[in-house]
Design a protein around this motif. Structure first.
Motif, PDB file in Angstrom:
ATOM      1  N   ASN A 198      -6.825  -4.379  -8.638  1.00 32.29           N
ATOM      2  CA  ASN A 198      -6.162  -3.477  -8.228  1.00 32.29           C
ATOM      3  C   ASN A 198      -6.809  -2.114  -8.706  1.00 32.29           C
ATOM      4  N   SER A 240      -4.907   2.547  -8.533  1.00 27.46           N
ATOM      5  CA  SER A 240      -3.669   3.116  -8.273  1.00 27.46           C
ATOM      6  C   SER A 240      -4.099   4.352  -8.809  1.00 27.46           C
ATOM      7  N   GLN A 288      -6.803   6.474   0.294  1.00 23.12           N
ATOM      8  CA  GLN A 288      -7.378   5.605  -0.714  1.00 23.12           C
ATOM      9  C   GLN A 288      -8.412   4.593  -0.118  1.00 23.12           C
ATOM     10  N   CYS A 298      -5.670  -8.292   1.061  1.00 20.46           N
ATOM     11  CA  CYS A 298      -5.367  -6.919   0.193  1.00 20.46           C
ATOM     12  C   CYS A 298      -4.281  -6.340   0.795  1.00 20.46           C
ATOM     13  N   HIS A 299      -3.570  -5.556   0.074  1.00 20.40           N
ATOM     14  CA  HIS A 299      -2.372  -4.645   0.385  1.00 20.40           C
ATOM     15  C   HIS A 299      -2.306  -3.538  -0.529  1.00 20.40           C
ATOM     16  N   SER A 300      -1.532  -2.574   0.115  1.00 24.56           N
ATOM     17  CA  SER A 300      -1.255  -1.327  -0.633  1.00 24.56           C
ATOM     18  C   SER A 300       0.248  -1.635  -1.351  1.00 24.56           C
ATOM     19  N   LEU A 334      -3.465  -4.810   4.200  1.00 26.22           N
ATOM     20  CA  LEU A 334      -4.840  -4.066   4.514  1.00 26.22           C
ATOM     21  C   LEU A 334      -5.954  -4.817   5.016  1.00 26.22           C
ATOM     22  N   THR A 348     -11.592  -1.155   2.553  1.00 23.58           N
ATOM     23  CA  THR A 348     -10.132  -1.130   3.055  1.00 23.58           C
ATOM     24  C   THR A 348      -9.849   0.411   2.985  1.00 23.58           C
ATOM     25  N   THR A 382      -3.877  -0.043  -4.272  1.00 24.55           N
ATOM     26  CA  THR A 382      -4.160  -1.210  -3.666  1.00 24.55           C
ATOM     27  C   THR A 382      -4.577  -2.395  -4.424  1.00 24.55           C
ATOM     28  N   ARG A 383      -3.983  -3.533  -3.986  1.00 32.57           N
ATOM     29  CA  ARG A 383      -4.351  -4.978  -4.911  1.00 32.57           C
ATOM     30  C   ARG A 383      -5.100  -5.654  -4.112  1.00 32.57           C
ATOM     31  N   TRP A 384      -6.001  -6.604  -4.405  1.00 32.98           N
ATOM     32  CA  TRP A 384      -6.690  -7.782  -3.839  1.00 32.98           C
ATOM     33  C   TRP A 384      -6.505  -8.796  -4.843  1.00 32.98           C
TER      34      TRP A 384
END
Length: 294
Positions: free
Chosen positions: A224, A226, A238, A250-252, A268, A276, A290-292
């Motif tokens: 991630n 941030s 970002q 992936c998501h924000s 994302l 992304t 963002t986390r993946w």
């Protein structure tokens, strides 16, 4: 505890008797052989939503639970990890006093760079590009800030970077459209504050653009990235650039602070450029990232 080493139940018993909150939590997770994702899943089954980032901060002594919902999560953690009741809660002691200095946790460090006659500025927009290497370790962040003078004579801006793990400290590795000034660090927390000297002083209503690169020493795989805003910002974007194998998902996310649950904002997609991107307009103060998942 050494990363990646699974400890025995006997070692856990020894740590429980004399360890700190972070040490006992780290040891218990190691004994159970749980990833932080699985630990979060088990907490969710019991009606508690705690982000992986927050669990990591607690485990590595970067932050401590204080809010009522965080204390409830700790009690559930004791059950999930098979610890005796209150084994973790009692190690926290009384809550730290809350107030302006606590909310602005970086201020004591920034006092080392204090200039009493410095003017005030606002961040109009910010843009980050965080790169993840093919080994899944961070390569650093290029950031671009648009600044506007608010009051007085502004000759610099302060930028911050916190490493995920204090043993892999960050560094200011490049600047554009400005010059690097003084740097203050907190080795125990992995926090660094750097001074960027502007090409020319700003008066009220005047603007400047600065770019800089920060990176922590390669340590553990990252999942991630941030940025925390202390004040609202008109525009923020970002991007995460991946080298090598691409993540599966992936998501924000957004948090009002680091010790509260994450809120997923949107899924994302990784584009043909292996990156992304998201953009936010009129963003409020808080943490956004963002986390993946690999």
């Amino acid at each position: 505890m050494a990363a990646g080493r699974r400890i025995s139940a006997q070692e856990l018993a020894r740590v429980v008797r004399g360890g700190s909150f972070a040490e006992v939590l780290d040891a218990a997770i190691a004994v159970r052989g749980l990833t932080l994702d699985r630990l979060r899943f088990h907490l969710g089954e019991r009606g508690v939503d705690v982000s992986v980032a927050t669990l990591s901060y607690w485990r590595h002594n970067k932050r401590r639970p204080e809010r009522p919902e965080s204390m409830r999560a700790v009690r559930v953690l004791e059950d999930v990890l098979g610890l005796p009741p209150t084994a973790l809660i009692t190690l926290l002691g009384p809550p730290k006093p809350r107030g302006r200095r606590v909310r602005h946790a970086g201020m004591p460090l920034e006092q080392r760079l204090h200039k009493p006659d410095e003017g005030q500025y606002a961040v109009v927009s910010a843009h980050d590009v965080f790169t993840v290497g093919s080994d899944r370790l961070e390569r650093g962040t290029w950031s671009r800030l648009v600044l506007r003078g608010e009051h007085g004579r502004v000759t610099r801006c302060l930028v911050r970077y916190r490493a995920d793990h204090p043993q892999f400290p960050p560094a200011l590795t490049g600047v554009r459209f400005c010059r690097a000034g003084r740097i203050a660090t907190e080795p125990d927390t992995g926090l660094m504050v750097a001074e960027l000297l502007l090409d020319r002083p700003l008066g009220a209503g005047e603007h400047a653009v600065v770019e800089y690169r920060m990176a922590a020493e390669p340590g553990l795989p990252v999942d991630n990235y941030s940025r925390r805003f202390r004040e609202p910002v008109a525009e923020y974007s970002q991007q995460i650039q991946f080298e090598g194998t691409l993540p599966k998902r992936c998501h924000s996310f957004h948090m009002s602070d680091f010790d509260v649950p994450e809120r997923v904002v949107e899924r994302l997609e990784v584009g043909p450029s292996d990156s992304t991107c998201f953009v936010r307009i009129n963003l409020s103060a808080g943490v956004i990232g963002t986390r993946w998942t690999w």
